[in-house]
Write a protein that holds these residues in place. Structure first.
Motif, PDB file in Angstrom:
ATOM      1  N   ILE A 156     -12.692  -6.154  17.607  1.00 16.23           N
ATOM      2  CA  ILE A 156     -11.381  -5.613  17.981  1.00 16.23           C
ATOM      3  C   ILE A 156     -10.995  -6.108  19.376  1.00 16.23           C
ATOM      4  CG2 ILE A 156     -10.129  -3.492  18.575  1.00 16.23           C
ATOM      5  CD1 ILE A 156     -11.799  -2.127  16.320  1.00 16.23           C
ATOM      6  N   GLY A 157     -11.958  -6.109  20.284  1.00 16.79           N
ATOM      7  CA  GLY A 157     -11.686  -6.579  21.636  1.00 16.79           C
ATOM      8  C   GLY A 157     -11.266  -8.031  21.681  1.00 16.79           C
ATOM      9  N   GLU A 158     -11.907  -8.869  20.872  1.00 12.05           N
ATOM     10  CA  GLU A 158     -11.573 -10.293  20.848  1.00 12.05           C
ATOM     11  C   GLU A 158     -10.204 -10.544  20.206  1.00 12.05           C
ATOM     12  OE1 GLU A 158     -13.450 -12.621  22.561  1.00 12.05           O
ATOM     13  OE2 GLU A 158     -14.178 -10.645  23.167  1.00 12.05           O
ATOM     14  N   ILE A 159      -9.895  -9.770  19.192  1.00 13.85           N
ATOM     15  CA  ILE A 159      -8.575  -9.907  18.568  1.00 13.85           C
ATOM     16  C   ILE A 159      -7.485  -9.464  19.540  1.00 13.85           C
ATOM     17  CG2 ILE A 159      -7.074  -9.040  16.727  1.00 13.85           C
ATOM     18  CD1 ILE A 159      -9.594  -8.825  14.977  1.00 13.85           C
ATOM     19  N   ARG A 160      -7.725  -8.360  20.235  1.00 13.53           N
ATOM     20  CA  ARG A 160      -6.736  -7.899  21.211  1.00 13.53           C
ATOM     21  C   ARG A 160      -6.521  -8.949  22.311  1.00 13.53           C
ATOM     22  NH1 ARG A 160      -7.665  -1.573  22.782  1.00 13.53           N
ATOM     23  NH2 ARG A 160      -7.395  -0.604  20.720  1.00 13.53           N
ATOM     24  N   HIS A 161      -7.609  -9.553  22.752  1.00 16.46           N
ATOM     25  CA  HIS A 161      -7.489 -10.597  23.784  1.00 16.46           C
ATOM     26  C   HIS A 161      -6.636 -11.750  23.261  1.00 16.46           C
ATOM     27  CE1 HIS A 161      -8.625 -13.280  27.076  1.00 16.46           C
ATOM     28  NE2 HIS A 161      -8.856 -14.203  26.168  1.00 16.46           N
ATOM     29  N   GLU A 162      -6.882 -12.123  22.032  1.00 17.97           N
ATOM     30  CA  GLU A 162      -6.140 -13.229  21.419  1.00 17.97           C
ATOM     31  C   GLU A 162      -4.648 -12.914  21.351  1.00 17.97           C
ATOM     32  OE1 GLU A 162      -6.875 -17.040  19.198  1.00 17.97           O
ATOM     33  OE2 GLU A 162      -8.020 -15.805  20.588  1.00 17.97           O
ATOM     34  N   LEU A 163      -4.335 -11.650  21.122  1.00 17.63           N
ATOM     35  CA  LEU A 163      -2.938 -11.246  20.948  1.00 17.63           C
ATOM     36  C   LEU A 163      -2.292 -10.726  22.232  1.00 17.63           C
ATOM     37  CD1 LEU A 163      -3.305  -9.352  17.538  1.00 17.63           C
ATOM     38  CD2 LEU A 163      -2.561 -11.714  17.901  1.00 17.63           C
ATOM     39  N   GLY A 164      -3.053 -10.732  23.330  1.00 17.52           N
ATOM     40  CA  GLY A 164      -2.498 -10.230  24.588  1.00 17.52           C
ATOM     41  C   GLY A 164      -2.313  -8.732  24.599  1.00 17.52           C
ATOM     42  N   LEU A 165      -3.134  -8.011  23.887  1.00 17.70           N
ATOM     43  CA  LEU A 165      -3.051  -6.552  23.814  1.00 17.70           C
ATOM     44  C   LEU A 165      -4.060  -5.912  24.765  1.00 17.70           C
ATOM     45  CD1 LEU A 165      -2.789  -6.254  19.926  1.00 17.70           C
ATOM     46  CD2 LEU A 165      -0.924  -5.954  21.583  1.00 17.70           C
ATOM     47  N   THR A 169     -11.491  -1.278  26.747  1.00 14.06           N
ATOM     48  CA  THR A 169     -11.803  -0.379  27.863  1.00 14.06           C
ATOM     49  C   THR A 169     -10.556   0.396  28.277  1.00 14.06           C
ATOM     50  OG1 THR A 169     -13.513  -1.906  28.664  1.00 14.06           O
ATOM     51  CG2 THR A 169     -12.708  -0.245  30.213  1.00 14.06           C
ATOM     52  N   ALA A 170      -9.439  -0.317  28.334  1.00  8.79           N
ATOM     53  CA  ALA A 170      -8.179   0.331  28.723  1.00  8.79           C
ATOM     54  C   ALA A 170      -7.669   1.262  27.629  1.00  8.79           C
ATOM     55  CB  ALA A 170      -7.130  -0.734  29.042  1.00  8.79           C
ATOM     56  N   LEU A 171      -7.875   0.865  26.399  1.00  8.91           N
ATOM     57  CA  LEU A 171      -7.431   1.671  25.253  1.00  8.91           C
ATOM     58  C   LEU A 171      -8.507   1.574  24.183  1.00  8.91           C
ATOM     59  CD1 LEU A 171      -5.170   3.285  23.764  1.00  8.91           C
ATOM     60  CD2 LEU A 171      -4.363   1.074  22.873  1.00  8.91           C
ATOM     61  N   LYS A 172      -9.214   2.664  23.962  1.00 13.08           N
ATOM     62  CA  LYS A 172     -10.324   2.612  23.010  1.00 13.08           C
ATOM     63  C   LYS A 172      -9.817   2.244  21.616  1.00 13.08           C
ATOM     64  CE  LYS A 172     -10.509   7.482  21.560  1.00 13.08           C
ATOM     65  NZ  LYS A 172     -11.374   8.678  21.484  1.00 13.08           N
ATOM     66  N   PRO A 173     -10.679   1.612  20.799  1.00 14.59           N
ATOM     67  CA  PRO A 173     -10.260   1.195  19.458  1.00 14.59           C
ATOM     68  C   PRO A 173      -9.668   2.343  18.652  1.00 14.59           C
ATOM     69  CG  PRO A 173     -12.382   0.241  19.978  1.00 14.59           C
ATOM     70  CD  PRO A 173     -12.069   1.211  21.092  1.00 14.59           C
ATOM     71  N   MET A 225      -2.229  -5.599  13.437  1.00 15.56           N
ATOM     72  CA  MET A 225      -2.873  -4.956  14.580  1.00 15.56           C
ATOM     73  C   MET A 225      -1.885  -4.696  15.711  1.00 15.56           C
ATOM     74  SD  MET A 225      -6.786  -6.201  15.078  1.00 15.56           S
ATOM     75  CE  MET A 225      -7.572  -4.953  16.033  1.00 15.56           C
ATOM     76  N   THR A 226      -0.954  -5.589  15.894  1.00 14.31           N
ATOM     77  CA  THR A 226       0.068  -5.360  16.922  1.00 14.31           C
ATOM     78  C   THR A 226       0.854  -4.097  16.591  1.00 14.31           C
ATOM     79  OG1 THR A 226       0.245  -7.719  17.381  1.00 14.31           O
ATOM     80  CG2 THR A 226       2.058  -6.338  18.116  1.00 14.31           C
ATOM     81  N   ALA A 227       1.201  -3.936  15.321  1.00 15.24           N
ATOM     82  CA  ALA A 227       1.920  -2.734  14.896  1.00 15.24           C
ATOM     83  C   ALA A 227       1.072  -1.486  15.092  1.00 15.24           C
ATOM     84  CB  ALA A 227       2.333  -2.873  13.434  1.00 15.24           C
ATOM     85  N   MET A 228      -0.238  -1.602  14.834  1.00 18.59           N
ATOM     86  CA  MET A 228      -1.138  -0.466  15.021  1.00 18.59           C
ATOM     87  C   MET A 228      -1.139  -0.007  16.473  1.00 18.59           C
ATOM     88  SD  MET A 228      -4.546  -1.525  12.904  1.00 18.59           S
ATOM     89  CE  MET A 228      -4.566  -1.698  11.123  1.00 18.59           C
ATOM     90  N   ILE A 229      -1.274  -0.967  17.392  1.00 23.22           N
ATOM     91  CA  ILE A 229      -1.353  -0.638  18.817  1.00 23.22           C
ATOM     92  C   ILE A 229      -0.067   0.051  19.273  1.00 23.22           C
ATOM     93  CG2 ILE A 229      -1.509  -1.583  21.139  1.00 23.22           C
ATOM     94  CD1 ILE A 229      -4.153  -1.589  19.720  1.00 23.22           C
TER      95      ILE A 229
END
Length: 233
Positions: A156-165, A169-173, A225-229
């Motif tokens: 999840i962390g790597e996907i968020r990094h890829e998407l600029g999310l 740590t800042a927002l738990k999964p 995932m962007t929609a989820m966040i």
């Protein structure tokens, strides 16, 4: 002076058999323990956790008291199987490579899941995991907790990094994100279910099967995932 009588061929044979039996009994404790665990893995994979230790000892060619000398209870033996066959199937090296951002995410995920599938899409692993869930011995929940910490959260962390999310740590999964990664993970396990539970072979080799599933996941993940966040914040 009388000459010593040479042992007969028959006596030699008897001595050899005795030595062979004693040699088997004189296995080093660590080797004996490994033999028992390996045999237990095969046994539980075949018959499930309902299998009796008496029958396991018979198959191993040892006595039940000797089995209990190494594992005082069936639960202790099951715990050892869990440690050997579940925890040790997770690789710290693979997990480190999973977060190596010098390599493209698609390639990292494919490499990770191909290595993981090669260790787990086996007769013993799949069947023991299934029997554990059916019997309710508690191994599945513990293993899933490990997966969440060591695999799902990093993915999840790597996907968020890829998407600029936001980072994990800042927002738990979010639970929805965890479920999304579970979907990918479950496709790997289902390969084993098809083969070792349903008796159905795959129509492609393992590398192709893993690559296609990772691609399907990543090609759909940006929007989902962007929609989820945004919805979960």
């Amino acid at each position: 002076m009388s000459r010593k009588k040479k042992p007969s061929r028959k006596r030699k044979g008897a001595a050899a058999v005795t030595a062979g039996e004693n040699g088997r009994l004189r296995l080093k404790p660590a080797d004996r323990e490994k033999m028992i665990v390996a045999g237990a893995v095969r046994f539980f994979a075949e018959v499930g956790f309902e299998g009796q230790t008496r029958e396991l000892a018979r198959r191993l060619g040892i006595t039940q008291p000797l089995l209990y000398r190494y594992f005082p209870s069936k639960q202790k033996l099951i715990e050892r199987v869990y440690s050997e066959f579940f925890v040790n199937r997770l690789s710290a090296d693979d997990e480190k490579a999973l977060v190596d951002r010098s390599v493209a995410l698609r390639e990292r995920l494919t490499r990770f899941y191909l290595a993981y599938a090669r260790r787990t899409v086996t007769y013993e692993w799949v069947r023991i995991y299934m029997f554990s869930g059916l019997k309710g011995v508690g191994l599945n929940a513990r293993y899933q907790k490990l997966l969440r910490a060591r695999v799902f959260t990093p993915v999840i962390g790597e996907i968020r990094h890829e998407l600029g999310l936001p980072t994990t740590t800042a927002l738990k999964p979010l639970e929805a994100e965890v479920e999304h990664v579970w979907d990918l993970h479950a496709t790997m396990f289902y390969l084993g279910v098809r083969k070792w539970i349903y008796g159905m072979d795959w129509s492609e080799d393992l590398e192709t099967a893993v690559s296609r599933r990772v691609a399907a996941f990543l090609d759909g993940v940006p929007h989902v995932m962007t929609a989820m966040i945004h919805k979960g914040r």
